[in-house]
Design an enzyme around this catalytic site. Structure first.
Site, mmCIF file in Angstrom:
data_model
loop_
_atom_site.group_PDB
_atom_site.id
_atom_site.type_symbol
_atom_site.label_atom_id
_atom_site.label_comp_id
_atom_site.label_asym_id
_atom_site.label_seq_id
_atom_site.Cartn_x
_atom_site.Cartn_y
_atom_site.Cartn_z
ATOM 1 C CD GLU A 288 0.018 0.128 8.802
ATOM 2 O OE1 GLU A 288 -1.033 0.490 8.257
ATOM 3 O OE2 GLU A 288 0.885 0.933 9.220
ATOM 4 C CG HIS B 165 5.309 0.877 2.635
ATOM 5 N ND1 HIS B 165 4.637 2.023 2.280
ATOM 6 C CD2 HIS B 165 4.796 0.494 3.835
ATOM 7 C CE1 HIS B 165 3.771 2.328 3.233
ATOM 8 N NE2 HIS B 165 3.838 1.418 4.182
ATOM 9 C CG ASP C 222 -2.759 -13.310 1.012
ATOM 10 O OD1 ASP C 222 -1.870 -12.642 1.565
ATOM 11 O OD2 ASP C 222 -2.633 -14.510 0.723
ATOM 12 C CG HIS C 223 0.444 -12.626 -1.852
ATOM 13 N ND1 HIS C 223 0.079 -13.298 -0.727
ATOM 14 C CD2 HIS C 223 1.784 -12.802 -1.971
ATOM 15 C CE1 HIS C 223 1.141 -13.891 -0.193
ATOM 16 N NE2 HIS C 223 2.195 -13.604 -0.917
ATOM 17 C CG HIS D 227 -0.439 0.492 2.475
ATOM 18 N ND1 HIS D 227 -1.159 1.336 3.310
ATOM 19 C CD2 HIS D 227 0.752 0.271 3.080
ATOM 20 C CE1 HIS D 227 -0.423 1.581 4.391
ATOM 21 N NE2 HIS D 227 0.721 0.961 4.289
ATOM 22 C CG HIS E 36 2.546 -3.084 6.490
ATOM 23 N ND1 HIS E 36 3.626 -2.690 7.226
ATOM 24 C CD2 HIS E 36 2.002 -1.942 5.990
ATOM 25 C CE1 HIS E 36 3.738 -1.364 7.182
ATOM 26 N NE2 HIS E 36 2.773 -0.884 6.438
ATOM 27 C CB CYS F 127 3.665 5.771 5.054
ATOM 28 S SG CYS F 127 4.207 5.048 6.601
#
Lengths: 136, 136, 136, 136, 136, 136
Positions: free
Chosen positions: F126, F39, F79-80, F14, F41, F33
């Site tokens: 996060e 980047h 996810d991913h 994100h 998480h 950020c």
């Protein structure tokens, strides 16, 4: 050869300082760790032994016995203690994690090797992000 | 209303004792925690604030700003310190986890509430197995 | 010989794909990890050095210095970055955990070995359940 | 050479006892672990393989494939099972963590080494504080 | 009001099944958890009490005393036991985490409230990824 | 009333930025950020439901069913993935943890409340040190 590890923990105070240095030099090298009023940690210790599993138990070593040895030999001497002032096996040594893990090794090795198993490694966490290991 | 928590940690020495009691009484109540030469912990602190997410950032509160406030207001005062001797906001108090979390609350609340957010809860781990929470 | 480990972390985006393959082939081999819009991880890195404890400090290596080296040499280059696009030492490589740990090793080794200590191992967690280790 | 580890878990019941011993002898050696009505654990298993990263993928081994092999070869046989009664590869063995990790090694090794990678180590946590490792 | 939590753990076997159902129905609802030969877990229990800190100790409740009560009242009854067969306070109940946390609450509450503190919450982890909470 | 929580995780990329601001303003507020190349998480999500245990199962809710709902309703969508580009329920929103937990709530609530149980809380990590909670 199978390796068996048991984890124990203790809480202790300590201070890092070289008595032959000035306070400034101690502060430069050891930073906040040289606070003369002490600081402390929740230490976590991983004791690893190795050997062949015993044919009548399936154990390399009885984990309960290992726990008793660690507690009687180490935890009772360091838990809720000041590592610089209260611990005979650290007398005259800097209480760095490195020296502490080597001191613990010397205490534990003869007690563990009275039994038919070898001491393989001690891992000592000073914080969750700093740890040391010693293999003798 | 959304709750935002940031986790920080510090390492400190302390001792539990009631100066008006005998050493025996202290030992009976506080056990090993009354060791006159101190012991210590890796404390972990969870600071929770609450509010409505801001329309231009999506944040209840900027987690980076929250981290700076916790570090400047609390961590710098307690990290690598002796809670009984070195910490102004704990002077004259027993350094139990309960009193410590209440002391931290009083320090943090005015600093956090300068911003448009409320302090909701502080959780303080003395060890991985003992923690306290305070909601004001 | 004592081993000292320091743990640091960084958050990064990446994508696994072989540019010379079709999208179908990439999807077959890399699965969801080949998403062209990227995904990401909270990476955790364990850097282990080894040596003899110094007689005047008790340290194999100053853990604070080790932290500074890891941060200046690695974390500043990868934290909140895209491993495929933003990181010079990964240019032209697949950003698998295996290649990443080898790339980090090459960056860190000369910086650490300016000091009187050897780099022993880097462990890199991509998730809490998948990690790689490299010993050079 | 790079080492890749994948972590999986399973929940199982077991009992430690030597059928040729009296109940008293079992209780003396195995303590509470000899309860005839069983007890159980959330086991965690770390499977480490080693090899050179593949030039077309950057992988020592595809972690997804490794997960599938561990699940099909081990987890399906032990998860939510009684290790003494339900698991073919433990028949006739004490279900100590030591014997279990060796049994898992023998099941996994041929399945993993069908691929161009070597099985290096299996670490098995019986509890968060007791674990064993086997390198073959 | 301050909340104090102490964490303990135990290892136990259990099975989920409704005796009035067919095996097929049990398998459909409880899945692998209905294995007639049992499975088991490393349970972790968080017991939270609340009250005002005592003026002569700084404690809401002595964490050592709390640990003794949890061990004598709960852990000795469930550790290395079969929850369906060996535990008096679970007789005739499904050994779901929900029923177990409620059973533990009923055992602990009178023992804790003999002291000047209230039981606030019990959190019970069946696995690291599934937990229940009960507030009475 | 008993509370049941199930933990799941996902890995995503994100970026935090306000498109109506300059790059400088974005950098000032969102810091690293706001990296335009993203980047990411390893997010961890705790979904808590509440209700009375069912008399025929002992369950507030079947944890396996809860896991399936979370996976089908949320994990498959995030996810991913890139939270800014790939996720329909986050379109037009800042992908802060606060907005993400509220978006997940709105997706999950109707799916969970088709069953006789209430959604109580979603906690979203996060990083291991920053998390948010939403109660509707």
């Amino acid at each position: 050869m199978v390796y068996l590890t048991r984890v124990e923990h203790f809480n202790a105070a300590h201070r890092l300082s070289n008595e032959s240095w000035t306070e400034e030099k101690n502060l430069e090298v050891f930073g906040k760790c040289s606070n003369p009023n002490w600081h402390g940690h929740n230490y976590e210790i991983h004791v690893t032994v190795k050997g062949e599993p015993n044919a009548t138990t399936g154990f390399v070593f009885n984990a309960k016995t290992l726990g008793i040895i660690i507690n009687e030999t180490i935890i009772e001497k360091v838990d809720h203690k000041n590592l610089n002032l209260d611990v005979a096996f650290m007398k005259g040594k800097f209480t760095s994690a490195e020296n502490l893990v080597m001191g613990i090794w010397c205490e534990l090795k003869p007690e563990i090797e009275k039994h038919s198993v070898q001491l393989h490694c001690i891992r000592l966490y000073e914080t969750p992000r700093i740890y040391v290991e010693y293999f003798g």
